[in-house]
Structure formats: structure tokens, C-alpha cells
Design an enzyme around this catalytic site. Structure first.
Site, PDB file in Angstrom:
ATOM      1  N   GLN A  95       0.793  -1.235  -0.005  1.00  0.00           N
ATOM      2  CA  GLN A  95      -0.076  -0.002   0.034  1.00  0.00           C
ATOM      3  C   GLN A  95       0.778   1.241  -0.068  1.00  0.00           C
ATOM      4  OE1 GLN A  95      -3.668  -0.579   2.610  1.00  0.00           O
ATOM      5  NE2 GLN A  95      -2.084  -2.077   3.424  1.00  0.00           N
ATOM      6  N   HIS A 113      -1.432   1.540  -4.475  1.00  0.00           N
ATOM      7  CA  HIS A 113      -1.854   2.696  -4.360  1.00  0.00           C
ATOM      8  C   HIS A 113      -0.906   3.996  -5.085  1.00  0.00           C
ATOM      9  CE1 HIS A 113      -3.880   2.034  -0.048  1.00  0.00           C
ATOM     10  NE2 HIS A 113      -4.486   1.739  -1.187  1.00  0.00           N
ATOM     11  N   CYS A 121      -0.363  11.685 -17.137  1.00  0.00           N
ATOM     12  CA  CYS A 121      -1.230  12.844 -18.009  1.00  0.00           C
ATOM     13  C   CYS A 121      -2.615  12.219 -17.960  1.00  0.00           C
ATOM     14  CB  CYS A 121      -0.632  13.079 -19.101  1.00  0.00           C
ATOM     15  SG  CYS A 121      -1.843  14.531 -20.070  1.00  0.00           S
ATOM     16  N   THR A 180       0.330  -2.876   8.217  1.00  0.00           N
ATOM     17  CA  THR A 180      -0.806  -2.419   7.798  1.00  0.00           C
ATOM     18  C   THR A 180      -1.786  -2.081   8.779  1.00  0.00           C
ATOM     19  OG1 THR A 180      -2.497  -2.550   5.901  1.00  0.00           O
ATOM     20  CG2 THR A 180      -1.470  -4.724   6.898  1.00  0.00           C
TER      21      THR A 180
END
Length: 235
Positions: A95, A113, A121, A180
Site C-alpha cells: 500500500q 496505491h 497525464c 498495515t
């Protein structure tokens, strides 16, 4: 640590969160001293903030890049990379967006993530590596503002990466969760995937999490120290 040891498994999934990188000096997000206790994500880490003031958002992320670049992978990152070298079917699902696993030598990393070291872009649909500190240009050649290729608050996760993670867990014979919080969904659902498929599960954390009771094995303490125990050659 005779109950379970890495040496008895070959297809290991390491599922890592901010608690692992905290040992490198990188602040966690929600815990004590976390980034989002000091900053408001609505000002710096959502698409709405970026649309309103991309330069302000990039100033924040350039500072994060500079800070993280000054940190180093810790022993936990290096242990995981060493396991991958001896057990090539090892996979990292993280993550974290800091790139520390890769800097430690891990090759098989699914970044749920995204990465602070990529830009994209949205107009052209392109993604590229970028390690400039600070970013040399905030704009793509097409004139659109580049944005960090990370999952901000209110962004959906890349379903392809989620599927890759699920498939890696299906094929694994050991699932090790490290640092986590167990509160960020849908990533927090991944331990359940392992459990439902009868994959042995280990939680490494300095404190209990909402998912702790689901794991077969729990090691409470610093990530590097607990990983050292898990990877010990002694019986």
C-alpha cells in the site's frame, strides 16, 4: 519462532503498509504523528484539491519526494528482498507509495496505491517514471498538468492491480501482512482472500488491528525484528 517459518514455504506474499516504512523514518498516515494528522488531505491529496490548485498540491508532493529520497530502505525491506532472491515466486503487495521495496532490491511489487515516483497525464492517458526533485515541469507536452500517479483520497483503486493481487494470493502458500492498519479498503479485504483460500496467514504489527483476530499467527513488535524471527533458520 518454531510455529511458522519462511523457510518452509515457497510462494510467499508479503502484504505491506506504512508501518514497515516507518522504520525508515517515513511517517505513517493515520497513526500517532501521521501525515494526515498534520495536513488536511482535502488541501493536498484529492483530485478536487489538484483541480483547484495543482501548484500547491505539487509543492506538497515535491516536499514528500525530497524527504523520502533522504530516507533509506530498512532491514525489513532488505529481508523481504532477500527472500525473493532465494524464493523467486515471492510477491510483494504494498500500500506504500515510497518505492522502498524496489530500492531494497525487490522486483515483483504490486503497488496498490501507485508510486510517488511516477507521473501521469490524464488527458493523454500516459504514465512515466519521474524521479526529479523537485519536478522540473508540472505539465505534459500537451499542456495538461501532470499529477502524481498515486491513489488519492476519493480515487478508485486500479481494478487490474487488485485482480493481480488476488491472483498472487490464490497462488501463494503463505501470506504475511506487515505494518498495515487494516482499515483502508479495498486493500484491507486481501487478508480475507488468503484466509478463504486456506492460505496460512501471519500478521506483523506493533499493535493490534481490526483484522488481527483473523490471522492464524501474530507477531507483535517492530517489523524488522519480527521478520528476522520469521526468517530464522533455527527450528
Amino acid at each position: 519462532m518454531a510455529e511458522i517459518q519462511i523457510k518452509h514455504y515457497n510462494k510467499i506474499v508479503f502484504f505491506t503498509g506504512a508501518g514497515l516504512s516507518a522504520e525508515s523514518g517515513i511517517p505513517t498516515y493515520r497513526g500517532k504523528g501521521g501525515v494526515w494528522q498534520e495536513y488536511n488531505y482535502e488541501d493536498f491529496a484529492c483530485q478536487r484539491a489538484f483541480d483547484k490548485d495543482p501548484q500547491k498540491v505539487w509543492e506538497f508532493h515535491n516536499k514528500r519526494r525530497e524527504f523520502i529520497n533522504g530516507c533509506q530502505p530498512n532491514e525489513g525491506h532488505r529481508i523481504i528482498a532477500a527472500v525473493e532472491q532465494t524464493k523467486p515466486q515471492t510477491m510483494v503487495i504494498t500500500q506504500n507509495i515510497d518505492g522502498m521495496h524496489q530500492r531494497a532490491g525487490s522486483k515483483k511489487v504490486i503497488e496498490l496505491h501507485g508510486s510517488l515516483w511516477r507521473v501521469r497525464c490524464d488527458r493523454e492517458g500516459t504514465i512515466s517514471e519521474n524521479t526529479d526533485i523537485p519536478l522540473k515541469s508540472m505539465k505534459c507536452d500537451c499542456g495538461e498538468y501532470l499529477r502524481p500517479d498515486i491513489v488519492w483520497f476519493e480515487d478508485p483503486l486500479d481494478q487490474q492491480k487488485i485482480q493481480q493481487a488476488v491472483e498472487a494470493i490464490f497462488q501463494s502458500d503463505l501470506f504475511v501482512s506487515i505494518g498495515t492498519s487494516g482499515v483502508v479498503f479495498p486493500a484491507a479485504q486481501l487478508p480475507a482472500v488468503a484466509i478463504q483460500n486456506s492460505v496460512p496467514t501471519v500478521e506483523i504489527n506493533i499493535e493490534s488491528t481490526p483484522l488481527s483476530q483473523l490471522y492464524q499467527y501474530r507477531l507483535q513488535g517492530p517489523a524488522s525484528e519480527m521478520l528476522k524471527q520469521l526468517c530464522s533458520d533455527s527450528d
